[in-house]
Design a protein around this motif. Structure first.
Motif, PDB file in Angstrom:
ATOM      1  N   LEU A 126       0.748  -1.054   0.013  1.00  0.00           N
ATOM      2  CA  LEU A 126       0.043  -0.097   0.073  1.00  0.00           C
ATOM      3  C   LEU A 126       0.705   1.216   0.053  1.00  0.00           C
ATOM      4  CD1 LEU A 126      -2.812  -0.895   2.390  1.00  0.00           C
ATOM      5  CD2 LEU A 126      -3.004  -0.786  -0.076  1.00  0.00           C
ATOM      6  N   LEU A 127       2.031   1.287   0.672  1.00  0.00           N
ATOM      7  CA  LEU A 127       2.753   2.326   0.886  1.00  0.00           C
ATOM      8  C   LEU A 127       3.335   2.727  -0.525  1.00  0.00           C
ATOM      9  CD1 LEU A 127       4.092   4.602   2.602  1.00  0.00           C
ATOM     10  CD2 LEU A 127       5.986   2.716   3.112  1.00  0.00           C
ATOM     11  N   PHE A 128       3.720   1.877  -1.274  1.00  0.00           N
ATOM     12  CA  PHE A 128       4.607   1.904  -2.497  1.00  0.00           C
ATOM     13  C   PHE A 128       3.628   2.326  -3.461  1.00  0.00           C
ATOM     14  CE2 PHE A 128       8.029  -0.312  -0.282  1.00  0.00           C
ATOM     15  CZ  PHE A 128       9.157   0.739  -0.568  1.00  0.00           C
ATOM     16  N   ALA A 129       2.510   1.675  -3.570  1.00  0.00           N
ATOM     17  CA  ALA A 129       1.179   2.001  -4.322  1.00  0.00           C
ATOM     18  C   ALA A 129       0.784   3.401  -4.124  1.00  0.00           C
ATOM     19  CB  ALA A 129      -0.003   1.076  -4.236  1.00  0.00           C
ATOM     20  N   GLY A 130       0.611   3.872  -3.058  1.00  0.00           N
ATOM     21  CA  GLY A 130       0.379   5.307  -2.892  1.00  0.00           C
ATOM     22  C   GLY A 130       1.487   6.272  -3.256  1.00  0.00           C
ATOM     23  N   ALA A 131       2.697   5.885  -3.173  1.00  0.00           N
ATOM     24  CA  ALA A 131       3.753   6.825  -3.623  1.00  0.00           C
ATOM     25  C   ALA A 131       3.854   6.942  -5.227  1.00  0.00           C
ATOM     26  CB  ALA A 131       4.973   6.354  -2.951  1.00  0.00           C
ATOM     27  N   TRP A 132       3.403   5.652  -5.762  1.00  0.00           N
ATOM     28  CA  TRP A 132       3.573   5.755  -7.293  1.00  0.00           C
ATOM     29  C   TRP A 132       2.441   6.658  -7.697  1.00  0.00           C
ATOM     30  CZ3 TRP A 132      -0.567   3.730 -10.330  1.00  0.00           C
ATOM     31  CH2 TRP A 132      -0.341   3.801 -11.743  1.00  0.00           C
ATOM     32  N   LEU A 133       1.248   6.569  -7.040  1.00  0.00           N
ATOM     33  CA  LEU A 133      -0.084   7.163  -7.765  1.00  0.00           C
ATOM     34  C   LEU A 133       0.230   8.696  -7.489  1.00  0.00           C
ATOM     35  CD1 LEU A 133      -2.889   6.821  -8.868  1.00  0.00           C
ATOM     36  CD2 LEU A 133      -3.736   6.923  -6.357  1.00  0.00           C
ATOM     37  N   PRO A 266      -2.595  20.814  -9.734  1.00  0.00           N
ATOM     38  CA  PRO A 266      -3.788  21.263 -10.205  1.00  0.00           C
ATOM     39  C   PRO A 266      -5.090  20.419  -9.591  1.00  0.00           C
ATOM     40  CG  PRO A 266      -3.042  20.230 -11.884  1.00  0.00           C
ATOM     41  CD  PRO A 266      -1.962  20.094 -11.161  1.00  0.00           C
ATOM     42  N   PHE A 267      -6.275  21.146  -9.360  1.00  0.00           N
ATOM     43  CA  PHE A 267      -7.216  20.643  -8.865  1.00  0.00           C
ATOM     44  C   PHE A 267      -7.809  19.135  -9.552  1.00  0.00           C
ATOM     45  CE2 PHE A 267     -11.834  20.029  -7.965  1.00  0.00           C
ATOM     46  CZ  PHE A 267     -11.759  19.737  -6.536  1.00  0.00           C
ATOM     47  N   SER A 268      -7.543  19.141 -10.615  1.00  0.00           N
ATOM     48  CA  SER A 268      -8.062  17.966 -11.420  1.00  0.00           C
ATOM     49  C   SER A 268      -7.108  16.679 -11.164  1.00  0.00           C
ATOM     50  CB  SER A 268      -7.815  18.207 -12.968  1.00  0.00           C
ATOM     51  OG  SER A 268      -6.424  18.215 -13.264  1.00  0.00           O
ATOM     52  N   GLN A 269      -6.018  16.909 -10.423  1.00  0.00           N
ATOM     53  CA  GLN A 269      -5.055  15.891 -10.059  1.00  0.00           C
ATOM     54  C   GLN A 269      -5.334  15.449  -8.683  1.00  0.00           C
ATOM     55  OE1 GLN A 269      -2.718  14.102 -12.470  1.00  0.00           O
ATOM     56  NE2 GLN A 269      -4.171  15.346 -13.733  1.00  0.00           N
ATOM     57  N   THR A 270      -6.162  16.027  -7.847  1.00  0.00           N
ATOM     58  CA  THR A 270      -6.511  15.942  -6.423  1.00  0.00           C
ATOM     59  C   THR A 270      -6.760  14.428  -6.155  1.00  0.00           C
ATOM     60  OG1 THR A 270      -7.268  18.149  -6.028  1.00  0.00           O
ATOM     61  CG2 THR A 270      -8.048  16.338  -4.450  1.00  0.00           C
ATOM     62  N   PRO A 271      -7.623  13.781  -6.883  1.00  0.00           N
ATOM     63  CA  PRO A 271      -7.752  12.358  -6.575  1.00  0.00           C
ATOM     64  C   PRO A 271      -6.429  11.469  -6.606  1.00  0.00           C
ATOM     65  CG  PRO A 271      -9.502  13.211  -8.417  1.00  0.00           C
ATOM     66  CD  PRO A 271      -8.533  14.201  -8.053  1.00  0.00           C
ATOM     67  N   LYS A 272      -5.427  11.831  -7.362  1.00  0.00           N
ATOM     68  CA  LYS A 272      -4.347  11.144  -7.309  1.00  0.00           C
ATOM     69  C   LYS A 272      -3.543  11.298  -6.096  1.00  0.00           C
ATOM     70  CE  LYS A 272      -3.673  10.577 -12.676  1.00  0.00           C
ATOM     71  NZ  LYS A 272      -2.659  11.102 -13.670  1.00  0.00           N
ATOM     72  N   VAL A 273      -3.660  12.647  -5.738  1.00  0.00           N
ATOM     73  CA  VAL A 273      -2.589  12.953  -4.598  1.00  0.00           C
ATOM     74  C   VAL A 273      -3.331  12.447  -3.392  1.00  0.00           C
ATOM     75  CG1 VAL A 273      -1.701  14.871  -3.292  1.00  0.00           C
ATOM     76  CG2 VAL A 273      -1.678  14.907  -5.662  1.00  0.00           C
ATOM     77  N   LEU A 274      -4.568  12.689  -3.144  1.00  0.00           N
ATOM     78  CA  LEU A 274      -5.308  12.447  -1.912  1.00  0.00           C
ATOM     79  C   LEU A 274      -5.384  10.827  -1.877  1.00  0.00           C
ATOM     80  CD1 LEU A 274      -7.912  15.058  -1.379  1.00  0.00           C
ATOM     81  CD2 LEU A 274      -5.780  14.958  -0.336  1.00  0.00           C
ATOM     82  N   GLY A 275      -5.723  10.184  -3.056  1.00  0.00           N
ATOM     83  CA  GLY A 275      -5.806   8.845  -2.957  1.00  0.00           C
ATOM     84  C   GLY A 275      -4.548   8.100  -2.747  1.00  0.00           C
ATOM     85  N   GLY A 276      -3.685   8.791  -3.440  1.00  0.00           N
ATOM     86  CA  GLY A 276      -2.095   8.184  -3.013  1.00  0.00           C
ATOM     87  C   GLY A 276      -2.005   8.133  -1.690  1.00  0.00           C
ATOM     88  N   THR A 277      -2.178   9.299  -1.101  1.00  0.00           N
ATOM     89  CA  THR A 277      -1.767   9.757   0.242  1.00  0.00           C
ATOM     90  C   THR A 277      -2.739   8.796   1.056  1.00  0.00           C
ATOM     91  OG1 THR A 277      -1.404  11.981  -0.258  1.00  0.00           O
ATOM     92  CG2 THR A 277      -1.548  11.301   2.104  1.00  0.00           C
ATOM     93  N   LEU A 278      -3.698   8.577   0.836  1.00  0.00           N
ATOM     94  CA  LEU A 278      -4.729   7.795   1.690  1.00  0.00           C
ATOM     95  C   LEU A 278      -4.208   6.394   1.531  1.00  0.00           C
ATOM     96  CD1 LEU A 278      -8.093   9.264   1.080  1.00  0.00           C
ATOM     97  CD2 LEU A 278      -6.710   9.446   3.283  1.00  0.00           C
TER      98      LEU A 278
END
Length: 290
Positions: A126-133, A266-278
């Protein structure tokens, strides 16, 4: 109380790399300003610890070595944050979580068993998957990134930060009679951590200390020293393999700074950042349970 120490460390260490964004000095050039701040904090608040540590040469040398290892990671982190966003950099720095877990289990025998290994494997995935995202999130149009330089530097910082606690953990085993506190070790760690900054300053062609960079460096140092004090107390009560994953959830704090304050993504990339962080946060929680 142990969880309070870990949470306080999370907040402080989740913000100490922010002041560089307001400094005139960037990248490697910022570290000397931070080093002067660390030395000031050490002499103001931890000088008693330095005196006690000096009486135990083995512990003193190991604390300095911890500081030097931390400084190596910080230099790489400063360089990485000039190439990539806070969110990406701090997510990649979290490689140190996995390294600390393995060191805590293999070297210091903090836990064992099939359940622990299963949690480590799941948490690591999960840690590395989040970092990749997070790493594939596109930067804002106003931001430029150099992933070829930034990612290796960030991963290098993670490796150094995965090892810098080891000398401090070894010190009580080599000199158990010393009975030194976590804050005593912090005084030596801080001293070792600021030394490379003075070397950089000495070889710097322009040795001017502009006010803006000096204030940013002092604020960064204050947050780091405060965060490290809480961090070492958390390690003392929780162990290396449990305290580090909790504190490294500070990647969520940095993601907030990157998205909401500095608009690096940008806001459009928020799902990737927040999803990866979570995802990474989920991995950190699993690692903490190991």
């Amino acid at each position: 109380m142990a969880l309070f120490y870990a949470f306080a460390a999370l907040i402080c260490l989740g913000s100490y790399m922010v002041p560089v964004r307001f400094s005139n000095a960037k990248g490697f050039a910022f570290f000397p300003f931070m080093a002067f701040g660390i030395l000031a904090m050490d002499l103001l608040f931890l000088r008693g610890g330095l005196a006690r540590l000096w009486a135990h040469p083995t512990a003193f040398g190991l604390a300095l070595l911890s500081g030097l290892l931390w400084a190596g990671g910080q230099l790489m982190a400063n360089g990485a944050l000039e190439q990539i966003s806070l969110a990406k950099g701090t997510m990649l720095f979290s490689l140190n979580t996995f390294i600390n877990i393995l060191i805590g289990i293999i070297v210091f025998k903090e836990t064992a068993g099939d359940r622990a290994l299963g949690l480590i494997a799941a948490g690591g995935v999960l840690l590395f998957a989040g970092a990749w995202l997070v790493s594939i999130a596109e930067p804002a149009e106003t931001q430029s990134e150099n992933l070829k330089k930034g990612i290796p530097l960030a991963l290098g910082a993670g490796i150094f930060w995965g090892a810098y606690f080891v000398p401090i953990k070894i010190a009580p085993l080599l000199d158990p009679a010393a009975n030194l506190s976590s804050l005593t070790f912090l005084s030596g760690l801080a001293l070792g951590g600021c030394l490379p900054g003075f070397v950089l300053f000495f070889f710097k062609k322009e040795k001017d200390l502009d006010l803006k960079s000096s204030l940013a460096g002092f604020l960064s140092a204050a947050l780091w020293v405060g965060g490290m004090a809480f961090f070492l107390l958390a390690i003392e009560f929780l162990g290396l393999s449990r305290a580090v994953p909790i504190v490294n959830a500070n990647s969520l704090v940095y993601a907030g700074w990157s998205l909401l304050v500095f608009k690096e993504i940008p806001f459009s990339q928020t799902p990737k950042v927040l999803g990866g962080t979570l995802l990474a946060l989920g991995g950190i929680i699993l690692l903490a349970q190991s």
